[in-house]
Design a protein around this motif. Sequence first.
Motif, short mmCIF file in Angstrom:
data_model
loop_
_atom_site.label_atom_id
_atom_site.label_comp_id
_atom_site.label_asym_id
_atom_site.label_seq_id
_atom_site.Cartn_x
_atom_site.Cartn_y
_atom_site.Cartn_z
N LEU A 1 0.78 -1.23 0.00
CA LEU A 1 0.00 0.00 0.00
C LEU A 1 0.82 1.29 0.00
O LEU A 1 0.30 2.34 -0.33
CB LEU A 1 -0.96 0.00 1.19
CG LEU A 1 -2.06 -1.06 1.14
CD1 LEU A 1 -2.87 -1.05 2.43
CD2 LEU A 1 -2.94 -0.87 -0.06
N LEU A 2 2.09 1.21 0.37
CA LEU A 2 2.89 2.45 0.43
C LEU A 2 3.02 3.17 -0.90
O LEU A 2 2.91 4.40 -0.94
CB LEU A 2 4.26 2.17 1.04
CG LEU A 2 4.30 2.21 2.56
CD1 LEU A 2 5.66 1.77 3.08
CD2 LEU A 2 3.92 3.55 3.10
N PRO A 3 3.23 2.49 -2.03
CA PRO A 3 3.25 3.24 -3.30
C PRO A 3 1.93 3.96 -3.57
O PRO A 3 1.93 5.10 -4.05
CB PRO A 3 3.52 2.15 -4.35
CG PRO A 3 4.22 1.07 -3.61
CD PRO A 3 3.62 1.09 -2.23
N LEU A 4 0.83 3.33 -3.24
CA LEU A 4 -0.48 3.97 -3.40
C LEU A 4 -0.62 5.17 -2.47
O LEU A 4 -1.10 6.23 -2.88
CB LEU A 4 -1.61 2.98 -3.15
CG LEU A 4 -3.02 3.53 -3.24
CD1 LEU A 4 -3.31 4.05 -4.64
CD2 LEU A 4 -4.03 2.47 -2.84
N ALA A 5 -0.18 5.03 -1.23
CA ALA A 5 -0.27 6.15 -0.28
C ALA A 5 0.59 7.32 -0.74
O ALA A 5 0.18 8.48 -0.63
CB ALA A 5 0.17 5.68 1.11
N ARG A 6 1.78 7.03 -1.27
CA ARG A 6 2.62 8.12 -1.80
C ARG A 6 1.92 8.79 -2.97
O ARG A 6 1.99 10.01 -3.13
CB ARG A 6 3.99 7.59 -2.20
CG ARG A 6 4.88 7.26 -1.02
CD ARG A 6 6.32 7.02 -1.43
NE ARG A 6 6.48 6.01 -2.46
CZ ARG A 6 6.79 4.73 -2.23
NH1 ARG A 6 6.95 4.32 -1.00
NH2 ARG A 6 6.93 3.89 -3.24
N GLY A 7 1.25 8.02 -3.81
CA GLY A 7 0.48 8.60 -4.92
C GLY A 7 -0.64 9.49 -4.42
O GLY A 7 -0.88 10.58 -4.95
N LEU A 8 -1.35 9.04 -3.38
CA LEU A 8 -2.42 9.87 -2.80
C LEU A 8 -1.86 11.15 -2.19
O LEU A 8 -2.51 12.20 -2.26
CB LEU A 8 -3.20 9.08 -1.75
CG LEU A 8 -4.10 7.96 -2.27
CD1 LEU A 8 -4.68 7.17 -1.10
CD2 LEU A 8 -5.20 8.53 -3.14
N MET A 9 -0.67 11.08 -1.61
CA MET A 9 -0.06 12.29 -1.06
C MET A 9 0.29 13.28 -2.15
O MET A 9 0.17 14.49 -1.96
CB MET A 9 1.16 11.95 -0.21
CG MET A 9 0.79 11.42 1.17
SD MET A 9 2.19 11.34 2.29
CE MET A 9 2.78 9.71 1.95
N THR A 10 0.71 12.79 -3.32
CA THR A 10 0.99 13.73 -4.41
C THR A 10 -0.29 14.39 -4.91
O THR A 10 -0.27 15.56 -5.30
CB THR A 10 1.72 13.05 -5.59
OG1 THR A 10 0.91 12.02 -6.13
CG2 THR A 10 3.07 12.52 -5.16
N VAL A 11 -1.41 13.65 -4.90
CA VAL A 11 -2.69 14.25 -5.27
C VAL A 11 -3.06 15.31 -4.24
O VAL A 11 -3.47 16.43 -4.61
CB VAL A 11 -3.80 13.17 -5.37
CG1 VAL A 11 -5.17 13.81 -5.49
CG2 VAL A 11 -3.54 12.25 -6.55
#
Length: 186
Positions: free
Chosen positions: A124-134
Amino acid sequence: MQHTPAPAATPSFYLKRHAQVVHALILVGVVLLVVQPVLLLAFERPWLDLFGAGSFLGLPTAPADGPARWRTALVSLLPVGGGLYALRQLWRLFGEYGHGRVFGKTAQDALVHFAWAVLLLALLLPLARGLMTVALSIGNPPGQRFMSISIAWFDCLHILFGAVLVAIARVMAEARRLADDNAGFV
């Protein structure tokens, strides 16, 4: 015939010392996890750049304005919460180890929960980093908003590490079950 387990052995000095060291490292890990959202909220961009908060969180840049900092800090609570859960399971595991209950049910449950937490966090960390960029860019004008999802070699390594931990936890659970079954026959 009812099987009565033998009393737990007194932990060796080294096992007890190792559990204490791991507990100290867990406390450091908790502080580092809790500091992430606090850094985002407490400091303006020049200070965040100085601390390297963007790279610490896996972001391309530190949030520039207050609303972006709030959004990014809120999204960062997802991996922080998962990390705190994993560290809690590790605390339980090494608490049992420190008391010499290496193969007890509590230690086994903590190992299984920690292993799954590590695997799920790695996924899930790559997804969480993506959500943080959004969250970082959603306040930008149209055409300047972005989403960045990246998978680095260490993400793959974490996934493999989590998978190995899950396998070890399952093997230990099966070994414990077989030992209980065999002890019942004696």
